[in-house]
Design a protein around this motif. Structure first.
Motif, PDB file in Angstrom:
ATOM      1  N   GLY A  62       0.802  -1.220   0.000  1.00 48.68           N
ATOM      2  CA  GLY A  62       0.000   0.000   0.000  1.00 48.68           C
ATOM      3  C   GLY A  62       0.833   1.267   0.000  1.00 48.68           C
ATOM      4  O   GLY A  62       2.020   1.261   0.327  1.00 48.68           O
ATOM      5  N   VAL A  63       0.203   2.360  -0.379  1.00 44.70           N
ATOM      6  CA  VAL A  63       0.851   3.667  -0.446  1.00 44.70           C
ATOM      7  C   VAL A  63       0.024   4.667   0.348  1.00 44.70           C
ATOM      8  O   VAL A  63      -1.197   4.753   0.179  1.00 44.70           O
ATOM      9  CB  VAL A  63       0.988   4.150  -1.909  1.00 44.70           C
ATOM     10  N   GLU A  64       0.672   5.403   1.223  1.00 40.77           N
ATOM     11  CA  GLU A  64      -0.001   6.446   1.989  1.00 40.77           C
ATOM     12  C   GLU A  64       0.442   7.807   1.457  1.00 40.77           C
ATOM     13  O   GLU A  64       1.608   7.996   1.120  1.00 40.77           O
ATOM     14  CB  GLU A  64       0.344   6.314   3.477  1.00 40.77           C
ATOM     15  N   THR A  65      -0.487   8.738   1.390  1.00 38.04           N
ATOM     16  CA  THR A  65      -0.192  10.061   0.833  1.00 38.04           C
ATOM     17  C   THR A  65      -0.458  11.146   1.865  1.00 38.04           C
ATOM     18  O   THR A  65      -1.468  11.124   2.569  1.00 38.04           O
ATOM     19  CB  THR A  65      -1.055  10.326  -0.419  1.00 38.04           C
ATOM     20  N   MET A  66       0.488  12.066   1.964  1.00 41.85           N
ATOM     21  CA  MET A  66       0.334  13.244   2.821  1.00 41.85           C
ATOM     22  C   MET A  66       0.735  14.465   2.005  1.00 41.85           C
ATOM     23  O   MET A  66       1.814  14.486   1.386  1.00 41.85           O
ATOM     24  CB  MET A  66       1.238  13.134   4.059  1.00 41.85           C
ATOM     25  N   GLU A  67      -0.129  15.465   2.009  1.00 42.29           N
ATOM     26  CA  GLU A  67       0.154  16.718   1.295  1.00 42.29           C
ATOM     27  C   GLU A  67       0.583  16.456  -0.144  1.00 42.29           C
ATOM     28  O   GLU A  67       1.506  17.081  -0.675  1.00 42.29           O
ATOM     29  CB  GLU A  67       1.222  17.519   2.046  1.00 42.29           C
ATOM     30  N   GLY A  68      -0.076  15.476  -0.748  1.00 41.99           N
ATOM     31  CA  GLY A  68       0.200  15.168  -2.139  1.00 41.99           C
ATOM     32  C   GLY A  68       1.460  14.364  -2.380  1.00 41.99           C
ATOM     33  O   GLY A  68       1.836  14.112  -3.531  1.00 41.99           O
ATOM     34  N   ARG A  69       2.118  13.933  -1.321  1.00 38.97           N
ATOM     35  CA  ARG A  69       3.372  13.179  -1.462  1.00 38.97           C
ATOM     36  C   ARG A  69       3.177  11.760  -0.920  1.00 38.97           C
ATOM     37  O   ARG A  69       2.813  11.583   0.241  1.00 38.97           O
ATOM     38  CB  ARG A  69       4.523  13.874  -0.726  1.00 38.97           C
ATOM     39  N   GLY A  70       3.406  10.787  -1.773  1.00 36.92           N
ATOM     40  CA  GLY A  70       3.268   9.396  -1.364  1.00 36.92           C
ATOM     41  C   GLY A  70       4.601   8.672  -1.431  1.00 36.92           C
ATOM     42  O   GLY A  70       5.480   9.046  -2.208  1.00 36.92           O
ATOM     43  N   HIS A  71       4.746   7.652  -0.609  1.00 35.55           N
ATOM     44  CA  HIS A  71       5.945   6.818  -0.690  1.00 35.55           C
ATOM     45  C   HIS A  71       5.664   5.675  -1.671  1.00 35.55           C
ATOM     46  O   HIS A  71       4.522   5.420  -2.059  1.00 35.55           O
ATOM     47  CB  HIS A  71       6.319   6.264   0.693  1.00 35.55           C
ATOM     48  N   LYS A  72       6.707   4.965  -2.066  1.00 34.49           N
ATOM     49  CA  LYS A  72       6.515   3.849  -2.991  1.00 34.49           C
ATOM     50  C   LYS A  72       5.844   2.679  -2.270  1.00 34.49           C
ATOM     51  O   LYS A  72       5.886   2.597  -1.033  1.00 34.49           O
ATOM     52  CB  LYS A  72       7.853   3.396  -3.578  1.00 34.49           C
ATOM     53  N   PRO A 113       7.180  -0.479   7.832  1.00 37.62           N
ATOM     54  CA  PRO A 113       5.882  -0.069   8.383  1.00 37.62           C
ATOM     55  C   PRO A 113       5.970   0.471   9.806  1.00 37.62           C
ATOM     56  O   PRO A 113       5.210   1.379  10.171  1.00 37.62           O
ATOM     57  CB  PRO A 113       5.057  -1.362   8.333  1.00 37.62           C
ATOM     58  N   VAL A 114       6.863  -0.088  10.620  1.00 37.25           N
ATOM     59  CA  VAL A 114       6.933   0.353  12.023  1.00 37.25           C
ATOM     60  C   VAL A 114       7.819   1.583  12.189  1.00 37.25           C
ATOM     61  O   VAL A 114       7.808   2.207  13.257  1.00 37.25           O
ATOM     62  CB  VAL A 114       7.422  -0.788  12.950  1.00 37.25           C
ATOM     63  N   THR A 115       8.586   1.941  11.167  1.00 33.62           N
ATOM     64  CA  THR A 115       9.460   3.120  11.270  1.00 33.62           C
ATOM     65  C   THR A 115       8.960   4.286  10.411  1.00 33.62           C
ATOM     66  O   THR A 115       9.566   5.352  10.411  1.00 33.62           O
ATOM     67  CB  THR A 115      10.896   2.773  10.843  1.00 33.62           C
ATOM     68  N   LYS A 116       7.852   4.089   9.709  1.00 36.08           N
ATOM     69  CA  LYS A 116       7.356   5.124   8.786  1.00 36.08           C
ATOM     70  C   LYS A 116       6.888   6.360   9.561  1.00 36.08           C
ATOM     71  O   LYS A 116       6.101   6.257  10.484  1.00 36.08           O
ATOM     72  CB  LYS A 116       6.218   4.560   7.936  1.00 36.08           C
ATOM     73  N   ARG A 117       7.396   7.518   9.161  1.00 31.88           N
ATOM     74  CA  ARG A 117       7.020   8.792   9.780  1.00 31.88           C
ATOM     75  C   ARG A 117       6.876   9.852   8.689  1.00 31.88           C
ATOM     76  O   ARG A 117       7.560   9.810   7.670  1.00 31.88           O
ATOM     77  CB  ARG A 117       8.086   9.252  10.795  1.00 31.88           C
ATOM     78  N   TRP A 118       6.013  10.815   8.938  1.00 33.61           N
ATOM     79  CA  TRP A 118       5.877  11.953   8.023  1.00 33.61           C
ATOM     80  C   TRP A 118       6.607  13.147   8.602  1.00 33.61           C
ATOM     81  O   TRP A 118       6.408  13.526   9.750  1.00 33.61           O
ATOM     82  CB  TRP A 118       4.409  12.303   7.800  1.00 33.61           C
ATOM     83  N   ASP A 119       7.503  13.717   7.818  1.00 38.34           N
ATOM     84  CA  ASP A 119       8.274  14.885   8.229  1.00 38.34           C
ATOM     85  C   ASP A 119       7.926  16.031   7.277  1.00 38.34           C
ATOM     86  O   ASP A 119       8.005  15.869   6.059  1.00 38.34           O
ATOM     87  CB  ASP A 119       9.773  14.583   8.168  1.00 38.34           C
ATOM     88  N   GLU A 120       7.567  17.156   7.834  1.00 36.85           N
ATOM     89  CA  GLU A 120       7.116  18.279   6.998  1.00 36.85           C
ATOM     90  C   GLU A 120       8.179  18.701   5.991  1.00 36.85           C
ATOM     91  O   GLU A 120       7.863  19.126   4.875  1.00 36.85           O
ATOM     92  CB  GLU A 120       6.763  19.488   7.895  1.00 36.85           C
TER      93      GLU A 120
END
Length: 471
Positions: free
Chosen positions: A245-255, A289-296
Motif C-alpha cells: 500500500g501507499v499512503e499520501t500526505m500533502e500530495g506526497r506518497g511513498h513507494k 511499516p513500524v518506522t514510517k514517519r511523516w516529516d514536513e
C-alpha cells in the motif's frame, strides 16, 4: 493415449511384472506423470495399486535383488524402495474422509477412481498403467492434459471441499503456480480466498516446506503475490503484508514497499540460487511499516529501518519455526547492513569505511553487494546507472583493500595471551579494550594489519590503561 515409448526406466517394467504376478492393477500416478509431459526430470515414482501397496513393494524388492530393502509404513499403508538414485513409492488405492479439526484423513480401501478423486490438482490426478496388457495407457478423468497445455492449476473436484479437507493444498497451489509459471483457475483462486483461514490448522513446518520451494523458484514473486491476493500472506507472514500500500500526505506518497520488495527478491533470484540470500531480500525492508514517519521538510521517512529490521528477524524466524542458527544470523546481518554499500559509496569510498564494511560483513561481503545492487529499483535509468557505477567502484576498492589489509576474515594480530604475558596480568576487561583499540587502529588505517605494527601500537598506548611491560 499410450505412453509406452516414453517410459524407459527398467524399474517401471519390474513393477508391472510384479503386479501381474500378484494379479494386481498398478499405475504410475502424480508428479512423475505430470513431469513426463512437462519434460522435467524426476527422481521418484509413485505407484498406486488396487490392493496392498506393501505387498507389491515387497514383490518388487524380491525381483530387484535379495538385498533390496523395503521401508514399510503400515500406519499409512505405504512402502518405499530406494534403488540407484531412484525412490519408488507404493500405496494401495484409497478413499479419504476428513474431520473439521485436522488435515489427517480417515483412509479406507478404494478404487483407482477413488484415489484420483482425492488428488490435489488435475495435473496431478493422471495415472499410467504399468501392467503388461495395458502398459503405458493414460487415465485422465479430469482432463489434466488439457490443464497442462493451458498452464492451469485447478482441483479435480469442488475446490471448497478440497481445500477445507486439506488446507495445505492451498499452499501447494501457490507453489505449483510459482514453480511451473502456471495460472490458478479463477474458481480455484476464489476458493483459496474463502478457505484461507483454514490454514491455521497446518503446522508451520509444512507451510515452510512450501515456502522454501516458492523461494527456490525462478521467479519467487509469483508465489508471494498469490499469497497476498488470496489472504494467505496475512496468516503466513503478516509483517510482509504490512508493506503493501501507499499512503499520501500533502500530495506526497511513498513507494509501495511490497511491490519494491518483490522486485528486489526477483532481482536476487536472477543472480543467485542462495535461498537465504533470497530471504534476506524478502525481509530487507520488513521494518519500514513500524518506522514510517511523516516529516514536513523531508516527507516520508523510514529512519533506522535496517537496524530495527535486523532485530525483528529472530522473532520472525522463531514464530515461523525457521532455522534459528546460522541461516537466521546470516539473514539478520544482511538486513541490518543492506544500506551500507550505498552509504559507503556516498562517503566517497574511503578506505576506512571499506575496511569497516568488510570487517562487519566478513565472508558475506559479496552477498551484501548483490543485495545492495538488487535493491536499486528506481524507474529513473540515469539514477540506476549512477548508483550501479558507484557500486562497481566500491567493488574494485573492496578488492584492493582486501588484498592489502586482509580484513574480511580479520583476526587480531595480538591475542589475549600475548597481552597477559607482556604485561603480566590475569584475564580482565582491559585485555578486551586493548584488542578493540588495536582493531580500530587497523580499520581506520592508522597502522597496518600485521603483528609488529599492532604490538608497537599496543605498547605505545599501554600507559593509558596503567600497564607496564613485564620485565
Amino acid at each position: 493415449m499410450n505412453l509406452a515409448s516414453e517410459i524407459t526406466h527398467p524399474r517401471v517394467r519390474t513393477v508391472g511384472e510384479a503386479a501381474d504376478s500378484l494379479s494386481m492393477q498398478a499405475y504410475i500416478v502424480g508428479g512423475y506423470v505430470r513431469d513426463l509431459f512437462l519434460e522435467r526430470p524426476s527422481k521418484d515414482i509413485d505407484f498406486v495399486t488396487v490392493g496392498s501397496g506393501i505387498d507389491l513393494a515387497q514383490e518388487v524388492a524380491r525381483r530387484i535383488s535379495p538385498h533390496t530393502k523395503v521401508n514399510v509404513f503400515r500406519t499409512y499403508g505405504t512402502a518405499q524402495i530406494k534403488t540407484r538414485g531412484l525412490e519408488l513409492e507404493f500405496v494401495g488405492a484409497r478413499k479419504e474422509s476428513y474431520s473439521e479439526e485436522s488435515r489427517n484423513p480417515h483412509v479406507s480401501p478404494g478404487s483407482l477412481q477413488d484415489d484420483l478423486n482425492r488428488r490435489d490438482f488435475t495435473i496431478n490426478a493422471m495415472a499410467i498403467s504399468v501392467n503388461a496388457e495395458s502398459f503405458g495407457e493414460l487415465l485422465d478423468p479430469f482432463n489434466g492434459i488439457i490443464d497442462l497445455h493451458n498452464k492451469i492449476i485447478r482441483t479435480p473436484l469442488d475446490p471448497d471441499v478440497t481445500f477445507s479437507d486439506d488446507p495445505l493444498r492451498m499452499m501447494r497451489a501457490v507453489r505449483f503456480a510459482t514453480q511451473l509459471d502456471f495460472k490458478i483457475h479463477p474458481d480455484t483462486l476464489a476458493s483459496i480466498s474463502r478457505n484461507a483461514a483454514r490454514l491455521r490448522i497446518i503446522t508451520r513446518e509444512r507451510i515452510n516446506t512450501e515456502l522454501m520451494k516458492i523461494m527456490a523458484s525462478a521467479k519467487p514473486s509469483i508465489g508471494w503475490e498469490l499469497l497476498e491476493a488470496t489472504g494467505l500472506l496475512a496468516l503466513v507472514l503478516p509483517e510482509l503484508q504490512s508493506l503493501k500500500g501507499v499512503e499520501t500526505m500533502e500530495g506526497r506518497g511513498h513507494k509501495d514497499n511490497f511491490a519494491h520488495t518483490l522486485q528486489v527478491l526477483d532481482n536476487i533470484a536472477h543472480v543467485s540460487d542462495n535461498v537465504w540470500l533470497r530471504w534476506a531480500a524478502l525481509l530487507h525492508d520488513i521494518a519500514k511499516p513500524v518506522t514510517k514517519r511523516w516529516d514536513e521538510k523531508l516527507g516520508w521517512t523510514f529512519h533506522n529501518h535496517n537496524f530495527i529490521g535486523e532485530k525483528m528477524i529472530p522473532r520472525i524466524f522463531s514464530r515461523m519455526k525457521m532455522p534459528m542458527g546460522e541461516p537466521m544470523k546470516y539473514v539478520a546481518k544482511l538486513v541490518g547492513m543492506h544500506m551500507r554499500p550505498q552509504s559507503v559509496g556516498e562517503e566517497g569510498v574511503t578506505d576506512s569505511a571499506v575496511r569497516r564494511m568488510l570487517f562487519d560483513a566478513g565472508n558475506d561481503a559479496d552477498d551484501l553487494m548483490l543485495l545492495a545492487e538488487a535493491d536499486i529499483t528506481s524507474k529513473n535509468p540515469a539514477k540506476v546507472r549512477r548508483i550501479l557505477s558507484g557500486f562497481e567502484m566500491l567493488r574494485q576498492r573492496m578488492a584492493q583493500v582486501e588484498e592489502s589489509d586482509r580484513i574480511r576474515n580479520f583476526q587480531p594480530p595480538v591475542d589475549g595471551n600475548e597481552i597477559m604475558k607482556t604485561f603480566n596480568i590475569q584475564p580482565c576487561d582491559v585485555i578486551g579494550k586493548l584488542k578493540e583499540r588495536i582493531k580500530d587502529a587497523i580499520l581506520d588505517g592508522s597502522i597496518p594489519n600485521d603483528h609488529e605494527a599492532a604490538r608497537d601500537f599496543m605498547l605505545s598506548i599501554a600507559h593509558e590503561f596503567g600497564l607496564h611491560i613485564n620485565s
